[in-house]
Design an enzyme around this catalytic site. Structure first.
Site, short mmCIF file in Angstrom:
data_model
loop_
_atom_site.label_atom_id
_atom_site.label_comp_id
_atom_site.label_asym_id
_atom_site.label_seq_id
_atom_site.Cartn_x
_atom_site.Cartn_y
_atom_site.Cartn_z
N CYS A 118 0.82 -1.03 -0.27
CA CYS A 118 0.01 -0.09 0.11
C CYS A 118 0.90 1.26 -0.11
O CYS A 118 0.43 2.16 -0.60
CB CYS A 118 -1.15 0.23 1.44
N HIS B 130 -0.53 -8.60 0.96
CA HIS B 130 -1.23 -7.62 0.03
C HIS B 130 -1.37 -8.39 -1.44
O HIS B 130 -0.04 -8.63 -1.71
CB HIS B 130 -0.53 -6.21 -0.21
N HIS C 272 -0.65 -10.02 -4.32
CA HIS C 272 0.24 -9.88 -5.65
C HIS C 272 0.48 -10.79 -6.56
O HIS C 272 0.64 -12.01 -6.03
CB HIS C 272 1.36 -9.32 -5.12
N HIS D 127 -6.26 -2.53 -1.04
CA HIS D 127 -5.54 -3.29 -0.17
C HIS D 127 -6.61 -4.86 -0.03
O HIS D 127 -7.60 -4.53 0.59
CB HIS D 127 -5.35 -2.82 1.30
P1 5GP Z 1 5.52 -13.39 -1.55
O1 5GP Z 1 6.47 -14.11 -0.94
O2 5GP Z 1 4.81 -12.64 -0.59
O3 5GP Z 1 4.65 -13.95 -2.58
O4 5GP Z 1 6.27 -12.20 -2.40
C1 5GP Z 1 6.80 -11.00 -1.70
C2 5GP Z 1 7.87 -10.43 -2.67
O5 5GP Z 1 7.88 -9.01 -2.41
C3 5GP Z 1 9.14 -11.24 -2.56
O6 5GP Z 1 9.57 -11.71 -3.92
C4 5GP Z 1 10.06 -10.28 -2.43
O7 5GP Z 1 11.36 -10.19 -2.61
C5 5GP Z 1 9.27 -8.74 -2.67
N1 5GP Z 1 9.52 -7.59 -1.75
C6 5GP Z 1 9.91 -7.73 -0.25
N2 5GP Z 1 9.77 -6.58 0.07
C7 5GP Z 1 10.17 -5.56 -0.94
C8 5GP Z 1 10.32 -4.16 -1.19
O8 5GP Z 1 10.48 -3.52 -0.22
N3 5GP Z 1 10.37 -3.80 -2.41
C9 5GP Z 1 10.10 -4.70 -3.41
N4 5GP Z 1 10.00 -3.88 -4.79
N5 5GP Z 1 9.96 -5.90 -3.46
C10 5GP Z 1 9.90 -6.48 -2.22
ZN ZN Z 2 -1.92 -3.35 1.13
#
Ligand code: 5GP
Ligand code: ZN
Length: 110
Positions: free
Chosen positions: A7, A96, A98, A46
């Protein structure tokens, strides 16, 4: 949500390398890429996870996929993977919604 990282990125309170934006969707490069091209496509609204989707979100979910298609075309990706992790046991770290877009493309290769 005030404390949510994505967010904050959507509101430009936290910087990110943005590759696509419209009024409802934002896409930005993953900070820790797992492929030569790795972007995260998020709704500006969100929604914590797929488990929290409601009837009203149907169109928005479709838009996430259309944005993935648009970015892949623009970046000339030959092929790509779309991944959504759901819940801690499913590998979700950021609460969130994605879509991970992972691919190799001529514009990103060395
Ligand atoms: P999840 O494991 O929740 O599906 O994926 C989260 C993703 O967010 C991970 O691939 C991680 O590298 C990415 N990520 C975490 N913190 C940040 C950030 O501050 N900026 C960006 N651009 N990506 C992030
Ligand atoms: Zn959010």
């Amino acid at each position: 949500m005030d404390s949510c990282l994505f967010c904050k990125i959507a509101k430009k309170e936290v910087p990110a390398d943005i590759v696509y934006e419209d009024d409802k969707v934002l896409a930005f490069k993953d900070i820790n890429p797992k492929a030569p091209f790795h972007v995260l496509i998020v709704p500006k609204k969100h929604i914590p996870s797929v488990n929290h989707l409601e009837e009203v979100d149907k169109k928005l979910v479709g838009e996430l996929f259309l944005v993935a298609q648009k970015i892949a075309k623009q970046k000339e990706l030959k092929g790509y993977k779309l991944i959504i992790n759901v819940g801690r046991a499913g590998g979700q770290i950021i609460d969130h919604l994605h879509l991970h877009l992972l691919g190799k493309g001529p514009t990103e290769l060395p």
